[in-house]
Design an enzyme around this catalytic site. Structure first.
Site, short mmCIF file in Angstrom:
data_model
loop_
_atom_site.label_atom_id
_atom_site.label_comp_id
_atom_site.label_asym_id
_atom_site.label_seq_id
_atom_site.Cartn_x
_atom_site.Cartn_y
_atom_site.Cartn_z
N THR A 174 12.73 -10.80 -1.62
CA THR A 174 12.63 -9.55 -2.38
C THR A 174 14.00 -8.92 -2.60
O THR A 174 14.92 -9.13 -1.80
CB THR A 174 11.73 -8.57 -1.60
OG1 THR A 174 11.83 -7.27 -2.17
CG2 THR A 174 12.16 -8.46 -0.14
N GLU A 181 14.52 -5.95 -2.04
CA GLU A 181 14.65 -4.88 -1.05
C GLU A 181 15.62 -5.22 0.08
O GLU A 181 16.03 -4.34 0.83
CB GLU A 181 13.29 -4.54 -0.45
CG GLU A 181 12.34 -4.00 -1.48
CD GLU A 181 11.08 -3.41 -0.87
OE1 GLU A 181 11.08 -3.07 0.32
OE2 GLU A 181 10.10 -3.30 -1.61
N LYS A 183 12.26 -9.37 5.97
CA LYS A 183 12.51 -10.30 4.86
C LYS A 183 13.99 -10.71 4.85
O LYS A 183 14.32 -11.88 4.62
CB LYS A 183 12.14 -9.67 3.52
CG LYS A 183 10.65 -9.47 3.29
CD LYS A 183 9.84 -10.75 3.29
CE LYS A 183 10.13 -11.66 2.11
NZ LYS A 183 9.21 -12.84 2.09
P1 NAD Z 1 0.40 -10.25 -0.45
O1 NAD Z 1 0.38 -9.33 0.73
O2 NAD Z 1 -0.44 -9.94 -1.63
O3 NAD Z 1 0.02 -11.72 0.02
C1 NAD Z 1 0.47 -12.30 1.20
C2 NAD Z 1 -0.40 -13.52 1.51
O4 NAD Z 1 0.11 -14.14 2.71
C3 NAD Z 1 -1.87 -13.16 1.79
O5 NAD Z 1 -2.71 -14.06 1.10
C4 NAD Z 1 -2.00 -13.33 3.30
O6 NAD Z 1 -3.31 -13.72 3.70
C5 NAD Z 1 -0.98 -14.42 3.58
N1 NAD Z 1 -0.48 -14.37 4.96
C6 NAD Z 1 0.00 -13.29 5.63
N2 NAD Z 1 0.37 -13.63 6.88
C7 NAD Z 1 0.13 -14.96 7.00
C8 NAD Z 1 0.29 -15.90 8.05
N3 NAD Z 1 0.81 -15.53 9.24
N4 NAD Z 1 -0.04 -17.19 7.83
C9 NAD Z 1 -0.55 -17.57 6.62
N5 NAD Z 1 -0.76 -16.73 5.60
C10 NAD Z 1 -0.42 -15.44 5.79
O7 NAD Z 1 1.93 -10.36 -0.85
P2 NAD Z 1 2.61 -10.52 -2.27
O8 NAD Z 1 2.86 -9.19 -2.86
O9 NAD Z 1 1.89 -11.56 -3.05
O10 NAD Z 1 4.03 -11.11 -1.83
C11 NAD Z 1 4.23 -12.52 -1.68
C12 NAD Z 1 5.67 -12.80 -1.36
O11 NAD Z 1 6.50 -12.31 -2.39
C13 NAD Z 1 6.16 -12.13 -0.07
O12 NAD Z 1 7.01 -13.03 0.59
C14 NAD Z 1 6.91 -10.91 -0.57
O13 NAD Z 1 7.92 -10.55 0.35
C15 NAD Z 1 7.49 -11.44 -1.86
N6 NAD Z 1 7.79 -10.43 -2.89
C16 NAD Z 1 6.82 -9.56 -3.29
C17 NAD Z 1 7.10 -8.65 -4.32
C18 NAD Z 1 6.04 -7.70 -4.83
O14 NAD Z 1 6.33 -6.92 -5.75
N7 NAD Z 1 4.82 -7.71 -4.34
C19 NAD Z 1 8.36 -8.64 -4.91
C20 NAD Z 1 9.33 -9.55 -4.45
C21 NAD Z 1 9.03 -10.45 -3.46
O1 TDX Z 2 0.30 5.54 -3.77
C1 TDX Z 2 1.50 5.29 -3.94
N1 TDX Z 2 2.29 6.23 -4.55
C2 TDX Z 2 3.61 6.03 -4.79
O2 TDX Z 2 4.29 6.91 -5.35
C3 TDX Z 2 2.10 4.03 -3.53
C4 TDX Z 2 1.27 2.99 -2.85
C5 TDX Z 2 3.44 3.85 -3.79
N2 TDX Z 2 4.18 4.80 -4.39
C6 TDX Z 2 5.60 4.54 -4.71
C7 TDX Z 2 6.45 3.97 -3.61
C8 TDX Z 2 7.44 3.11 -4.36
O3 TDX Z 2 8.52 3.91 -4.84
O4 TDX Z 2 5.58 3.53 -5.72
C9 TDX Z 2 6.67 2.60 -5.57
C10 TDX Z 2 6.11 1.20 -5.40
O5 TDX Z 2 5.43 1.16 -4.14
P1 TDX Z 2 4.80 -0.21 -3.55
O6 TDX Z 2 3.80 -0.76 -4.51
O7 TDX Z 2 4.36 0.08 -2.16
O8 TDX Z 2 6.05 -1.21 -3.63
P2 TDX Z 2 7.50 -1.21 -2.94
O9 TDX Z 2 7.54 -0.43 -1.70
O10 TDX Z 2 8.50 -0.89 -4.04
O11 TDX Z 2 7.60 -2.78 -2.56
C11 TDX Z 2 7.09 -3.79 -3.47
O12 TDX Z 2 8.14 -4.42 -4.17
C12 TDX Z 2 9.02 -5.21 -3.44
C13 TDX Z 2 6.28 -4.84 -2.71
O13 TDX Z 2 5.21 -4.20 -2.00
C14 TDX Z 2 7.15 -5.62 -1.77
O14 TDX Z 2 6.40 -6.66 -1.15
C15 TDX Z 2 8.28 -6.23 -2.57
O15 TDX Z 2 9.18 -6.86 -1.71
#
Ligand code: NAD
Ligand code: TDX
Length: 331
Positions: free
Chosen positions: A120, A122, A151
């Site tokens: 990420t 972050e 991370k």
């Molecule tokens: P998510 O929470 O939706 O999914 C995570 C998945 O991992 C789930 O299916 C969960 O069951 C599985 N998991 C968790 N712990 C586990 C374990 N110990 N063994 C096996 N499976 C396990 O997360 P996401 O938002 O899809 O993020 C996926 C990846 O992308 C992460 O590595 C996150 O850091 C990265 N990432 C996310 C974002 C974002 O905006 N969501 C942005 C950049 C990077």
């Molecule tokens: O109810 C809410 N209200 C609000 O204002 C929530 C849930 C979040 N927020 C704000 C917090 C953040 O500024 O919105 C922004 C986005 O929040 P999240 O969806 O929790 O994401 P963030 O904390 O930015 O992290 C996401 O992006 C980077 C993913 O969850 C991470 O897994 C990824 O690494």
């Protein structure tokens, strides 16, 4: 190729599996513990002869070793992913994000298996709102939360395994994703499903924090590009020039749902809340020729709202418990 996709039943992992099935001939084994964030239904409809789900934990060294032995490449998405959860209970973040990654890279080095680590933006900390700078591959690590620090730790493990043991790995750090199959605890799906259930969206603090949004399908095409032509040992930033402040996103969701754009509540801010993330993805674009397809955030957001409207059975079981947790936190 036979791909092992960890966390493939989560948000971005499942989008990647759908993308791979549509755009390549690869087969996929998903290794996923189906935590609260994983959902079997996110893989529904995929061809059984090309996608297999193994329910198991990346901390299970014997299972991980057996699976990696049978695959050509690992794409590692599995993680505890929610910042707010990490502020209330950091331990699972250390276990899965750090020890889980360690377990996988140990097996990958034993078998000489190609490894792609998903991370990420972050890990770089945050930027000031008025700073013209964006993160690049050479920005120093400076994570703020338990989530982002674990991370960052996992990224550093992968880098060290490349240098010390010749692990055949690449790393990507992506900005905030949106799209189908995202858990309702996250910002955009929380607000969409609040509107769909007659609740008001909840904005942390003043809502001026900026996130750099990318559609999950663009993240998937970038990861596939890196898997195919990335240089071993290199890190690539993935982003689609999608900076928006949270307030504008909530207002946009309300407008697209036909509600007044000010029909939201301000709630207590997140402790240590990162101000702004912004990605410069020049390296990925110039060296590997990748380009995002979803340049229109409004169009992508409208399609995402439509997906949540049409897939209530997918998100409804999680909604009440998620909101109860937020209410207890004053959010
Ligand atoms: P998510 O929470 O939706 O999914 C995570 C998945 O991992 C789930 O299916 C969960 O069951 C599985 N998991 C968790 N712990 C586990 C374990 N110990 N063994 C096996 N499976 C396990 O997360 P996401 O938002 O899809 O993020 C996926 C990846 O992308 C992460 O590595 C996150 O850091 C990265 N990432 C996310 C974002 C974002 O905006 N969501 C942005 C950049 C990077
Ligand atoms: O109810 C809410 N209200 C609000 O204002 C929530 C849930 C979040 N927020 C704000 C917090 C953040 O500024 O919105 C922004 C986005 O929040 P999240 O969806 O929790 O994401 P963030 O904390 O930015 O992290 C996401 O992006 C980077 C993913 O969850 C991470 O897994 C990824 O690494």
């Amino acid at each position: 190729m036979r791909l092992l996709v960890t966390g493939g039943a989560g948000f971005i992992g499942s989008n990647f599996v759908h993308h791979v099935i549509e755009h390549t001939d690869h087969t996929v084994t998903v290794l996923d513990a189906l935590t609260y964030a994983g959902n079997r239904a996110s893989l529904a409809g995929l061809p059984a002869d090309r996608v297999e789900l193994v329910v198991g934990n990346i901390l299970d060294a014997a299972l991980v070793d057996d699976l990696i032995a049978e695959h050509d490449a690992v794409v590692h998405y599995a993680a505890e992913s929610h910042n707010d959860n990490s502020l209330h209970d950091p331990r699972p973040f250390l276990d899965t994000n750090i020890v889980g990654t360690y377990t996988l890279i140990e097996a990958a080095r034993r078998h000489g298996t190609r490894f792609h680590h998903i991370s990420t933006d972050e890990v770089y900390g945050d930027l000031e709102l008025d700073d013209p700078a964006r993160f690049t591959e050479s920005t120093p690590y400076n994570p703020s939360s338990p989530y982002s620090s674990t991370k960052a730790g996992s990224d550093l493990l992968v880098r060290a395994w490349v240098r010390s043991f010749g692990l055949q790995a690449t790393i990507s750090n992506c900005s905030n994703n949106y799209g189908p199959y995202q858990h309702v605890e996250k910002f955009i799906p929380r607000q969409i499903t609040n509107v769909l259930t007659g609740e008001r969206p909840k904005l942390y603090g003043a809502g001026l924090n900026v996130r750099d949004w990318i559609h999950a399908d663009d993240h998937s095409s970038a990861v596939l590009t890196i898997l195919q032509s990335g240089v071993i040992g290199e890190t690539y930033l993935i982003g689609a020039d999608g900076e928006k402040d949270n307030k504008s996103v909530v207002e946009r969701i309300l407008t697209l749902c036909g509600q007044p754009s000010d029909a939201y509540d301000h709630v207590v801010d997140r402790p240590g809340h990162d101000l702004r993330y912004a990605i410069d993805s020049t390296k990925l674009r110039t060296e590997l020729g990748w380009l995002p397809r979803y340049s229109d955030f409004d169009g992508g957001l409208a399609a995402t709202i439509e997906w949540y409207r049409n897939n209530e059975a997918w998100w409804r079981p999680q909604k009440a418990a998620t909101e109860a947790r937020y209410t207890a936190q004053g959010q």
